[in-house]
Scaffold this motif. Structure first.
Motif, short mmCIF file in Angstrom:
data_model
loop_
_atom_site.label_atom_id
_atom_site.label_comp_id
_atom_site.label_asym_id
_atom_site.label_seq_id
_atom_site.Cartn_x
_atom_site.Cartn_y
_atom_site.Cartn_z
N ASN A 511 0.80 -1.23 0.00
CA ASN A 511 0.00 0.00 0.00
C ASN A 511 0.83 1.28 0.00
OD1 ASN A 511 -2.67 -1.40 0.40
ND2 ASN A 511 -1.60 -2.09 2.25
N GLU A 512 2.15 1.16 -0.08
CA GLU A 512 3.01 2.34 -0.05
C GLU A 512 3.10 2.97 -1.43
OE1 GLU A 512 3.71 2.96 3.06
OE2 GLU A 512 2.85 0.98 3.47
N LEU A 513 3.01 4.28 -1.49
CA LEU A 513 2.96 5.00 -2.76
C LEU A 513 4.36 5.27 -3.29
CD1 LEU A 513 0.33 5.87 -4.20
CD2 LEU A 513 0.77 8.19 -3.38
N MET A 514 4.67 4.72 -4.46
CA MET A 514 5.99 4.95 -5.05
C MET A 514 6.06 6.33 -5.71
SD MET A 514 5.85 2.43 -8.42
CE MET A 514 5.54 0.97 -7.42
N TRP A 515 7.25 6.73 -6.06
CA TRP A 515 7.53 8.09 -6.53
C TRP A 515 6.69 8.47 -7.75
CZ3 TRP A 515 9.98 9.40 -11.26
CH2 TRP A 515 10.33 10.75 -11.40
N ILE A 516 6.55 7.61 -8.74
CA ILE A 516 5.83 8.00 -9.96
C ILE A 516 4.34 8.24 -9.71
CG2 ILE A 516 7.34 6.92 -11.67
CD1 ILE A 516 5.23 4.61 -11.76
N LEU A 517 3.82 7.72 -8.60
CA LEU A 517 2.40 7.88 -8.32
C LEU A 517 2.08 9.10 -7.47
CD1 LEU A 517 1.49 4.13 -7.59
CD2 LEU A 517 1.28 5.39 -9.76
N LYS A 518 3.13 9.78 -7.02
CA LYS A 518 2.93 10.95 -6.17
C LYS A 518 2.82 12.22 -7.01
CE LYS A 518 5.51 8.98 -2.28
NZ LYS A 518 6.72 9.10 -1.42
N ASP A 519 1.92 13.10 -6.63
CA ASP A 519 1.77 14.38 -7.31
C ASP A 519 2.97 15.29 -7.03
OD1 ASP A 519 -0.72 13.72 -8.42
OD2 ASP A 519 -1.73 14.30 -6.56
#
Length: 519
Positions: A511-519
């Motif tokens: 469930n951790e958000l990787m870099w490409i998915l962050k705004d």
């Protein structure tokens, strides 16, 4: 026409030999006077290309990613975590694991056996393409990965450091730029089962792959190092890209042993378990999309009640977010469509593509809408639909069982594109939804994990989440990544810990958000 799949047994033996120090001399390994006693770049190239083209498996494993992408549901109870959104670790399925990256060890060997400088340029370019393909897939799954220090065991690097995901993407883009230049200065090469060694075709594939990578970086368009918009424009305005379905990076199947369509009935004990999802069938019905009649079979209930296969009501999907017992109960009513017979009855099936002209057009359309590229988003969108529908029609025999009397023709395609539900919208958010929906339909049983990755980055299609069936923890969320493999924890502990700390505050979960998915 691309060549069919070749027999891989000897090539696997060769690849194993090339990876082992005990096989430093191929002459020592192969002493049969009727066989080749010399390794060639072409032999290694064949193996490397087929490794990426066939990594999605056969029969049930061929459809496993389609469970995650909600194209199909499944009524056999074993090994279906993907259907219920459980991703696990990247070592769970070897084709997509860290271990599978070992095949890249043959890239330098392939280059080293090149007969001349121009051939060496071509094999270098192919090596970059293969590397990019594998690292792109891996970083999309977990986030940061060993990249700059990977494949350097012979140089004494036993425990490679992890690179940030941004550094990996920047490296991949630069490798593709170099691959394009090398193919341009190279020559046609041996050992290619895809494009028969045609460097002009490979240049198109290289640049189309870069477009695919770039659209995944749309949230990073302001980054001065990545230069996402600049790269889009330079590729489209000055480099060769796909111009028709003939350029697709795909495997063409045949009735020869080892070359048959992955879900063909021969040796396939899983045909009865596939069920087409309501996400697919309901969307096709709403759009008045005749691919419904190519993708699915009429339900048993509709046949028994006398409905004609040309009737849209003869087709019904099952909600893939139901619990396993609920899916089974729905199927028992005989009112759920299975896959069209062309997927199991035809040894040739349809080609399985990894990059396609249709997908490329949808990428370009989205890039225009997002302001990353100058151009006509509507034109790209419509060309993507035309290419996708022509692909389906052109690779389906003219048999009633395979299109149910609802043939896709050029006239139909034109009317479909101009239909109320399909004609290009006037606002950006609706346009993005249309583009991704059409891409989702175009990659049905194609381009492994594409539907899931598109959902993950855009929220389209709008998959519902059922806490009663969802195996992710927490059960009210879709997972957004695979966890790192246990082997990395066992053998590269310090470097992995640094990567998990820097990305995910020390927590390695799905469930951790990787870099490409962050705004």
């Amino acid at each position: 026409m691309k060549k069919n799949i070749v027999n891989r047994i000897a090539l696997y033996i060769l690849a194993l030999c090339m990876g082992l120090t005990a096989c430093d001399s191929f002459e020592e390994f192969n002493t049969n006077p009727d066989k080749s006693t010399k390794v060639t770049s072409g032999m290694l190239a064949t193996n490397l290309i087929l490794e990426i083209m066939q990594e999605d498996g056969t029969t049930k494993t061929f459809l496993r990613d389609d469970m995650l992408s909600k194209y199909v549901a499944w009524t056999e109870g074993n090994d279906i975590d993907y259907l219920f959104n459980k991703l696990g670790r990247t070592d769970d399925f070897s084709n997509y694991s860290f271990k599978n990256m070992a095949m890249l060890g043959n890239v330098e060997k392939m280059i080293g056996f090149a007969p001349n400088e121009k051939a060496k340029n071509s094999y270098k370019a192919l090596g970059h393409f293969i590397r990019v393909w594998k690292f792109f897939d891996l970083t999309m799954r977990v986030g940061d990965v060993p990249y700059s220090e990977s494949m350097k065991g012979e140089e004494g690097v036993e425990y490679p450091a992890y690179d940030s995901q941004k550094s990996v993407f920047l490296g991949l883009l630069n490798e593709l730029d170099l691959a394009d230049q090398l193919f341009e200065s190279g020559e046609n090469f041996d050992g290619d089962p895809e494009y028969d060694g045609d460097v002009s075709k490979w240049r198109k594939a290289v640049n189309t792959l870069q477009l695919k990578i770039l659209i995944n970086l749309y949230k990073k368009s302001a980054d001065a190092e990545l230069k996402v918009a600049d790269r889009f424009q330079k590729i489209v305005s000055g480099k060769p890209i796909f111009t028709s379905n003939d350029d697709n990076l795909q495997l063409v199947h045949s009735d020869n042993s080892g070359q048959k369509y992955p879900f063909y009935k021969e040796g396939n004990n899983f045909i009865v378990f596939n069920q087409v999802s309501s996400f697919v069938i309901d969307t096709l019905k709403v759009l008045g999309d005749r691919r419904l009649f190519y993708y699915a079979k009429p339900t048993v209930k509709s046949v028994d009640s006398g409905l004609e296969p040309t009737d849209w009501n003869a087709y019904n999907g099952v909600d893939p977010t139901l619990t396993f017992s609920e899916i089974q109960s729905a199927v028992e009513t005989k009112n759920v469509s299975q896959l069209n017979l062309r997927y199991s009855e035809l040894p040739e099936g349809e080609p399985t593509f990894k990059l396609s002209y249709a997908e490329m057009n949808f990428i370009l359309s989205e890039a225009v809408v997002r302001g990353l590229l100058a151009g006509n988003a509507k034109s790209y969108y419509e060309q993507g639909i035309r290419a996708a529908m022509r692909f389906t029609a052109d690779h389906t025999p003219d048999s009633y069982d395979y299109h149910h009397g609802m043939k896709i023709t050029d006239q139909y395609i034109s009317s479909y594109i101009n239909g109320e539900k399909v004609t290009f919208a006037t606002n950006a958010s609706a346009q993005i939804a249309q583009i991704i929906t059409q891409k989702y339909l175009a990659t049905f049983l194609q381009t492994p994990f594409s539907g899931y990755f598109e959902y993950r980055r855009t929220g389209i299609p709008r998959f519902t989440i059922n806490p009663q069936s969802n195996r992710n923890d927490p059960s009210d969320k879709m997972p957004v990544r695979w966890m790192y493999p246990q082997d990395e924890y066992n053998y590269n502990t310090e470097n992995l810990k640094k990567a998990v700390d820097s990305q995910y505050n020390g927590v390695d979960t799905e469930n951790e958000l990787m870099w490409i998915l962050k705004d």
